[in-house]
Design an enzyme around this catalytic site. Structure first.
Site, PDB file in Angstrom:
ATOM      1  N   ASP A   1       0.846  -1.185   0.000  1.00  0.00           N
ATOM      2  CA  ASP A   1       0.000   0.000   0.000  1.00  0.00           C
ATOM      3  C   ASP A   1       0.886   1.240   0.000  1.00  0.00           C
ATOM      4  O   ASP A   1       1.556   1.530   0.991  1.00  0.00           O
ATOM      5  CB  ASP A   1      -0.891  -0.037   1.252  1.00  0.00           C
ATOM      6  CG  ASP A   1      -1.828   1.136   1.374  1.00  0.00           C
ATOM      7  OD1 ASP A   1      -1.704   2.123   0.599  1.00  0.00           O
ATOM      8  OD2 ASP A   1      -2.688   1.089   2.269  1.00  0.00           O
ATOM      9  N   ILE A   2       0.894   1.958  -1.094  1.00  0.00           N
ATOM     10  CA  ILE A   2       1.767   3.124  -1.235  1.00  0.00           C
ATOM     11  C   ILE A   2       1.478   4.200  -0.191  1.00  0.00           C
ATOM     12  O   ILE A   2       2.357   4.981   0.149  1.00  0.00           O
ATOM     13  CB  ILE A   2       1.707   3.690  -2.673  1.00  0.00           C
ATOM     14  CG1 ILE A   2       2.916   4.588  -2.955  1.00  0.00           C
ATOM     15  CG2 ILE A   2       0.378   4.401  -2.926  1.00  0.00           C
ATOM     16  CD1 ILE A   2       3.093   4.936  -4.410  1.00  0.00           C
TER      17      ILE A   2
ATOM     18  N   ASN B   1      -5.083  12.954 -11.475  1.00  0.00           N
ATOM     19  CA  ASN B   1      -5.812  13.427 -12.646  1.00  0.00           C
ATOM     20  C   ASN B   1      -5.439  14.900 -12.847  1.00  0.00           C
ATOM     21  O   ASN B   1      -4.829  15.508 -11.971  1.00  0.00           O
ATOM     22  CB  ASN B   1      -7.325  13.212 -12.481  1.00  0.00           C
ATOM     23  CG  ASN B   1      -7.885  13.970 -11.299  1.00  0.00           C
ATOM     24  OD1 ASN B   1      -7.680  15.166 -11.169  1.00  0.00           O
ATOM     25  ND2 ASN B   1      -8.595  13.276 -10.424  1.00  0.00           N
TER      26      ASN B   1
ATOM     27  N   GLY C   1      -9.276   5.295  -7.099  1.00  0.00           N
ATOM     28  CA  GLY C   1      -8.070   4.475  -7.136  1.00  0.00           C
ATOM     29  C   GLY C   1      -6.968   4.986  -6.230  1.00  0.00           C
ATOM     30  O   GLY C   1      -7.202   5.416  -5.097  1.00  0.00           O
ATOM     31  N   VAL C   2      -5.753   4.932  -6.732  1.00  0.00           N
ATOM     32  CA  VAL C   2      -4.570   5.362  -5.973  1.00  0.00           C
ATOM     33  C   VAL C   2      -4.713   6.832  -5.563  1.00  0.00           C
ATOM     34  O   VAL C   2      -4.389   7.206  -4.434  1.00  0.00           O
ATOM     35  CB  VAL C   2      -3.286   5.166  -6.807  1.00  0.00           C
ATOM     36  CG1 VAL C   2      -2.086   5.803  -6.133  1.00  0.00           C
ATOM     37  CG2 VAL C   2      -3.024   3.690  -7.046  1.00  0.00           C
ATOM     38  N   ASP C   3      -5.201   7.654  -6.468  1.00  0.00           N
ATOM     39  CA  ASP C   3      -5.365   9.085  -6.206  1.00  0.00           C
ATOM     40  C   ASP C   3      -6.242   9.312  -4.968  1.00  0.00           C
ATOM     41  O   ASP C   3      -5.875  10.042  -4.048  1.00  0.00           O
ATOM     42  CB  ASP C   3      -5.969   9.754  -7.443  1.00  0.00           C
ATOM     43  CG  ASP C   3      -5.988  11.271  -7.390  1.00  0.00           C
ATOM     44  OD1 ASP C   3      -5.323  11.872  -6.527  1.00  0.00           O
ATOM     45  OD2 ASP C   3      -6.674  11.866  -8.235  1.00  0.00           O
TER      46      ASP C   3
ATOM     47  N   SER D   1      -1.474   5.132 -14.732  1.00  0.00           N
ATOM     48  CA  SER D   1      -2.386   4.912 -15.870  1.00  0.00           C
ATOM     49  C   SER D   1      -2.861   3.469 -16.031  1.00  0.00           C
ATOM     50  O   SER D   1      -3.533   3.158 -17.001  1.00  0.00           O
ATOM     51  CB  SER D   1      -1.773   5.393 -17.193  1.00  0.00           C
ATOM     52  OG  SER D   1      -1.817   6.796 -17.270  1.00  0.00           O
TER      53      SER D   1
ATOM     54  N   GLY E   1      -4.946   1.774 -14.051  1.00  0.00           N
ATOM     55  CA  GLY E   1      -6.282   1.511 -13.523  1.00  0.00           C
ATOM     56  C   GLY E   1      -7.335   1.991 -14.502  1.00  0.00           C
ATOM     57  O   GLY E   1      -7.420   1.522 -15.639  1.00  0.00           O
TER      58      GLY E   1
ATOM     59  N   TYR F   1      -7.494   4.480 -16.297  1.00  0.00           N
ATOM     60  CA  TYR F   1      -7.012   5.091 -17.537  1.00  0.00           C
ATOM     61  C   TYR F   1      -6.666   4.059 -18.605  1.00  0.00           C
ATOM     62  O   TYR F   1      -6.350   4.404 -19.735  1.00  0.00           O
ATOM     63  CB  TYR F   1      -5.820   6.003 -17.264  1.00  0.00           C
ATOM     64  CG  TYR F   1      -6.190   7.354 -16.667  1.00  0.00           C
ATOM     65  CD1 TYR F   1      -7.472   7.627 -16.173  1.00  0.00           C
ATOM     66  CD2 TYR F   1      -5.262   8.371 -16.603  1.00  0.00           C
ATOM     67  CE1 TYR F   1      -7.799   8.863 -15.642  1.00  0.00           C
ATOM     68  CE2 TYR F   1      -5.586   9.617 -16.069  1.00  0.00           C
ATOM     69  CZ  TYR F   1      -6.845   9.856 -15.597  1.00  0.00           C
ATOM     70  OH  TYR F   1      -7.157  11.091 -15.073  1.00  0.00           O
TER      71      TYR F   1
END
Length: 172
Positions: free
Chosen positions: A10-11, A24, A32-34, A121, A123, A125
């Site tokens: 997990d980042i 984005n 997602g990650v964002d 990109s 996920g 994207y």
């Protein structure tokens, strides 16, 4: 390559000088990650993102990166890298390459020694995972980034295996 590692994890829990957000263009959080990074960093990250000058609502165009303080994360900085939406771009490969390169350059410019990446990109994207792994690792393997400790934190076992295999292939 000694300075690049591929890990499952997990980042948002990583201790690094910089954590890269698969952002984005508006840089105000998302899915997602964002979304996970914004939730973990707390409201300070959103406040810092709002300070980045927007042009027509865009704080970071596709293929570029911006840096902010990391809020409540165990990192000094968040580098917001905006990869391409794969099927919307004429040359998504060049934009993904640029996003990784700008992220690494920002890390060096801000005296970072370690940087943690997600799979930008890969996920929503829609970037093909094998191709994305090859681009990401080729950029990070450049000699000019060899002083950085670069770790990729991937959340899904299939993506982890693709990145591990791409790393092995790149350096054999």
């Amino acid at each position: 390559m000694k300075h690049i590692e591929i890990l499952m994890g997990d980042i948002t829990r990583v201790k690094a000088d910089a954590i890269v957000n698969a952002a984005n263009p508006v840089m105000l959080g998302g899915g997602g990650v964002d979304g996970a990074i914004h939730r973990a960093a707390g409201p300070e990250l959103l406040a810092e993102c709002r300070k980045v000058k927007a042009v027509n609502g865009v704080r970071c165009p596709f293929g570029q990166a911006r840096i902010t303080p990391a809020g409540q994360l165990q990192a000094k900085y968040v580098i917001h890298a905006v990869g391409p939406v794969y099927h919307r771009e004429d040359n998504p490969q060049a934009l993904l390459h640029s996003a990784y390169e700008q992220a690494c350059e920002l890390a060096l410019e801000n005296h970072c020694h370690s940087i943690a990446f997600p799979a930008i990109s890969c996920g929503a994207y829609g970037f093909p995972h094998q191709e994305a792994a090859e681009i990401a690792l080729a950029v990070c393997a450049q000699e000019k980034f060899s002083q950085l400790t670069i770790r990729f934190y991937l959340f899904e076992p299939p993506l982890l295996r693709i990145f591990q295999q791409a790393l092995t292939t790149l350096f054999t």
